[in-house]
Design a protein around this motif. Structure first.
Motif, PDB file in Angstrom:
ATOM      1  N   ALA A   5       0.614  -1.128   0.081  1.00 48.18           N
ATOM      2  CA  ALA A   5      -0.080  -0.012  -0.042  1.00 48.18           C
ATOM      3  C   ALA A   5       0.818   1.388   0.034  1.00 48.18           C
ATOM      4  O   ALA A   5       0.282   2.313  -0.346  1.00 48.18           O
ATOM      5  CB  ALA A   5      -0.918   0.181   1.193  1.00 48.18           C
ATOM      6  N   ARG A  26      -4.270   1.067  -6.917  1.00 47.19           N
ATOM      7  CA  ARG A  26      -5.255   1.008  -5.856  1.00 47.19           C
ATOM      8  C   ARG A  26      -4.992   1.016  -4.557  1.00 47.19           C
ATOM      9  O   ARG A  26      -5.597   1.727  -3.631  1.00 47.19           O
ATOM     10  CB  ARG A  26      -5.995  -0.211  -6.421  1.00 47.19           C
ATOM     11  CG  ARG A  26      -7.455  -0.189  -5.721  1.00 47.19           C
ATOM     12  CD  ARG A  26      -8.315  -1.325  -6.207  1.00 47.19           C
ATOM     13  NE  ARG A  26      -9.515  -1.753  -5.602  1.00 47.19           N
ATOM     14  CZ  ARG A  26     -10.655  -0.999  -6.060  1.00 47.19           C
ATOM     15  NH1 ARG A  26     -10.748  -0.197  -7.052  1.00 47.19           N
ATOM     16  NH2 ARG A  26     -11.934  -1.039  -5.501  1.00 47.19           N
ATOM     17  N   ASP A  27      -4.022   0.027  -4.194  1.00 45.75           N
ATOM     18  CA  ASP A  27      -3.590   0.016  -2.835  1.00 45.75           C
ATOM     19  C   ASP A  27      -3.182   1.218  -2.441  1.00 45.75           C
ATOM     20  O   ASP A  27      -3.516   1.674  -1.254  1.00 45.75           O
ATOM     21  CB  ASP A  27      -2.271  -1.017  -2.475  1.00 45.75           C
ATOM     22  CG  ASP A  27      -2.824  -2.556  -2.781  1.00 45.75           C
ATOM     23  OD1 ASP A  27      -4.268  -2.661  -2.804  1.00 45.75           O
ATOM     24  OD2 ASP A  27      -2.013  -3.331  -2.802  1.00 45.75           O
ATOM     25  N   LEU A  30      -6.183   3.754  -1.560  1.00 44.58           N
ATOM     26  CA  LEU A  30      -7.066   3.320  -0.416  1.00 44.58           C
ATOM     27  C   LEU A  30      -6.228   3.617   0.834  1.00 44.58           C
ATOM     28  O   LEU A  30      -6.963   4.065   1.939  1.00 44.58           O
ATOM     29  CB  LEU A  30      -7.179   1.858  -0.535  1.00 44.58           C
ATOM     30  CG  LEU A  30      -8.035   1.269  -1.613  1.00 44.58           C
ATOM     31  CD1 LEU A  30      -8.437  -0.182  -1.421  1.00 44.58           C
ATOM     32  CD2 LEU A  30      -9.410   2.147  -1.688  1.00 44.58           C
ATOM     33  N   ALA A  75     -12.261   1.725   0.640  1.00 45.30           N
ATOM     34  CA  ALA A  75     -11.414   1.613   1.675  1.00 45.30           C
ATOM     35  C   ALA A  75     -12.173   0.937   2.889  1.00 45.30           C
ATOM     36  O   ALA A  75     -11.531   0.561   3.788  1.00 45.30           O
ATOM     37  CB  ALA A  75     -11.029   3.045   2.190  1.00 45.30           C
ATOM     38  N   GLU A  77     -14.246  -1.534   2.706  1.00 46.38           N
ATOM     39  CA  GLU A  77     -13.959  -2.956   2.520  1.00 46.38           C
ATOM     40  C   GLU A  77     -12.868  -3.512   2.818  1.00 46.38           C
ATOM     41  O   GLU A  77     -12.657  -4.629   3.462  1.00 46.38           O
ATOM     42  CB  GLU A  77     -14.629  -3.102   1.036  1.00 46.38           C
ATOM     43  CG  GLU A  77     -16.055  -3.282   0.598  1.00 46.38           C
ATOM     44  CD  GLU A  77     -16.990  -3.741   1.312  1.00 46.38           C
ATOM     45  OE1 GLU A  77     -16.625  -4.921   1.895  1.00 46.38           O
ATOM     46  OE2 GLU A  77     -18.033  -3.161   1.671  1.00 46.38           O
ATOM     47  N   ARG A  78     -11.697  -2.785   2.348  1.00 44.47           N
ATOM     48  CA  ARG A  78     -10.316  -2.890   2.923  1.00 44.47           C
ATOM     49  C   ARG A  78     -10.282  -3.143   4.342  1.00 44.47           C
ATOM     50  O   ARG A  78      -9.651  -3.920   5.081  1.00 44.47           O
ATOM     51  CB  ARG A  78      -9.239  -2.207   2.224  1.00 44.47           C
ATOM     52  CG  ARG A  78      -8.018  -2.342   2.547  1.00 44.47           C
ATOM     53  CD  ARG A  78      -7.409  -3.648   1.920  1.00 44.47           C
ATOM     54  NE  ARG A  78      -7.622  -3.797   0.643  1.00 44.47           N
ATOM     55  CZ  ARG A  78      -6.928  -3.427  -0.289  1.00 44.47           C
ATOM     56  NH1 ARG A  78      -5.690  -2.701  -0.113  1.00 44.47           N
ATOM     57  NH2 ARG A  78      -7.127  -3.470  -1.421  1.00 44.47           N
ATOM     58  N   GLU A  81     -11.789  -6.225   5.609  1.00 44.41           N
ATOM     59  CA  GLU A  81     -10.869  -7.154   5.106  1.00 44.41           C
ATOM     60  C   GLU A  81      -9.829  -7.435   6.190  1.00 44.41           C
ATOM     61  O   GLU A  81      -9.495  -8.697   6.559  1.00 44.41           O
ATOM     62  CB  GLU A  81     -10.652  -7.055   3.872  1.00 44.41           C
ATOM     63  CG  GLU A  81      -9.443  -8.133   3.244  1.00 44.41           C
ATOM     64  CD  GLU A  81      -8.910  -7.903   1.794  1.00 44.41           C
ATOM     65  OE1 GLU A  81      -8.124  -8.583   1.357  1.00 44.41           O
ATOM     66  OE2 GLU A  81      -9.520  -7.029   1.435  1.00 44.41           O
ATOM     67  N   LEU A  82      -9.198  -6.392   6.269  1.00 41.13           N
ATOM     68  CA  LEU A  82      -7.911  -6.475   7.434  1.00 41.13           C
ATOM     69  C   LEU A  82      -8.487  -6.960   8.731  1.00 41.13           C
ATOM     70  O   LEU A  82      -7.665  -7.743   9.237  1.00 41.13           O
ATOM     71  CB  LEU A  82      -7.506  -5.057   7.506  1.00 41.13           C
ATOM     72  CG  LEU A  82      -6.529  -4.642   6.093  1.00 41.13           C
ATOM     73  CD1 LEU A  82      -5.881  -3.212   6.408  1.00 41.13           C
ATOM     74  CD2 LEU A  82      -5.455  -5.533   5.882  1.00 41.13           C
ATOM     75  N   TYR A 121      -7.122   2.468   8.898  1.00 40.43           N
ATOM     76  CA  TYR A 121      -8.121   1.789   8.665  1.00 40.43           C
ATOM     77  C   TYR A 121      -9.386   1.483   9.640  1.00 40.43           C
ATOM     78  O   TYR A 121     -10.597   1.541   9.272  1.00 40.43           O
ATOM     79  CB  TYR A 121      -7.901   0.544   8.045  1.00 40.43           C
ATOM     80  CG  TYR A 121      -7.315   0.550   6.612  1.00 40.43           C
ATOM     81  CD1 TYR A 121      -8.275   0.841   5.660  1.00 40.43           C
ATOM     82  CD2 TYR A 121      -6.059   0.259   6.390  1.00 40.43           C
ATOM     83  CE1 TYR A 121      -7.754   1.057   4.415  1.00 40.43           C
ATOM     84  CE2 TYR A 121      -5.531   0.252   5.030  1.00 40.43           C
ATOM     85  CZ  TYR A 121      -6.391   0.524   3.809  1.00 40.43           C
ATOM     86  OH  TYR A 121      -6.207   0.766   2.697  1.00 40.43           O
TER      87      TYR A 121
END
Length: 214
Positions: A5, A26-27, A30, A75, A77-78, A81-82, A121
């Motif tokens: 990222a 994209r990383d 975000l 972001a 959703e990321r 996910e994390l 995040y």
């Protein structure tokens, strides 16, 4: 934050496949969105600030996202996910031989550590979501119910009243972690684990089939 990222691609000809370049961009976008909002909030974060922090062009941003809200949703959703990846990594091992209180300790510790390890995040996930709108809030509510289901399973909640108690526990936990994320206190997040586990251990069968060994 992951290395992918933050790492800039080499300038000039690099021979990387197009999909690799797009994924890296994209990383970075975000991560930049999360970091910018951690500093200035969703409302105070223009697309220009995200572009500058990510080191990409405006054209590149709009090739990836329709709008700032679209970028926030990605972001979010990321962030989810994390968080889930961190929980599953810590709780994926078999629970054989562990008491339910010990299983809860592992689950709660993984949740708090996942948030503390990714503060930008975590802020997206817990704080800034309320500035975006009802659809984003509904998504957060759905994910919280997913966590409720995990807690109920670990604690052995069977009755309607026990499942409601698990919902109440997760709601209280959400409020406490949100307050600490909002003021940038990751150590305070980790410190919640002991008192919360003590509460669960002293709860009898309020939340489920808890067996505490002396």
């Amino acid at each position: 934050m992951t290395e992918s990222a933050t790492r800039q691609l080499p300038r000039g000809r690099h021979g990387l496949p197009r999909e690799t370049v797009v994924a890296a961009q994209r990383d970075r976008i975000l991560a930049a969105m999360a970091e910018a909002m951690a500093e200035n909030g969703y409302v105070g974060t223009p697309v220009a600030a995200v572009i500058k922090r990510a080191g990409v062009s405006r054209e590149t941003f709009y090739e990836q996202f329709r709008s700032k809200e679209d970028c926030f949703e990605a972001a979010y959703e990321r962030a989810a996910e994390l968080m889930l990846t961190g929980i599953l990594a810590a709780t994926g091992a078999e629970f054989d031989g562990e008491t339910r209180a010990e299983r809860m300790e592992r689950l709660l510790g993984a949740y708090l550590e996942a948030l503390a390890a990714q503060p930008a995040y975590a802020r997206v996930f817990l704080v800034e979501v309320y500035a975006v709108g009802p659809e984003a809030i509904a998504r957060r509510t759905h994910l919280q119910e997913t966590f409720v289901a995990m807690v109920a399973d670990v604690l052995g909640a069977e009755s309607e009243s026990q499942r409601f108690a698990c919902q109440t526990l997760v709601a209280a936990l959400s409020s406490m972690v949100t307050a600490r994320i909002a003021v940038g206190d990751p150590d305070g997040l980790r410190e919640l684990r002991g008192p919360l586990l003590d509460l669960v251990r002293r709860s009898g069968n309020l939340f489920g089939d808890i067996v505490v060994e002396d």
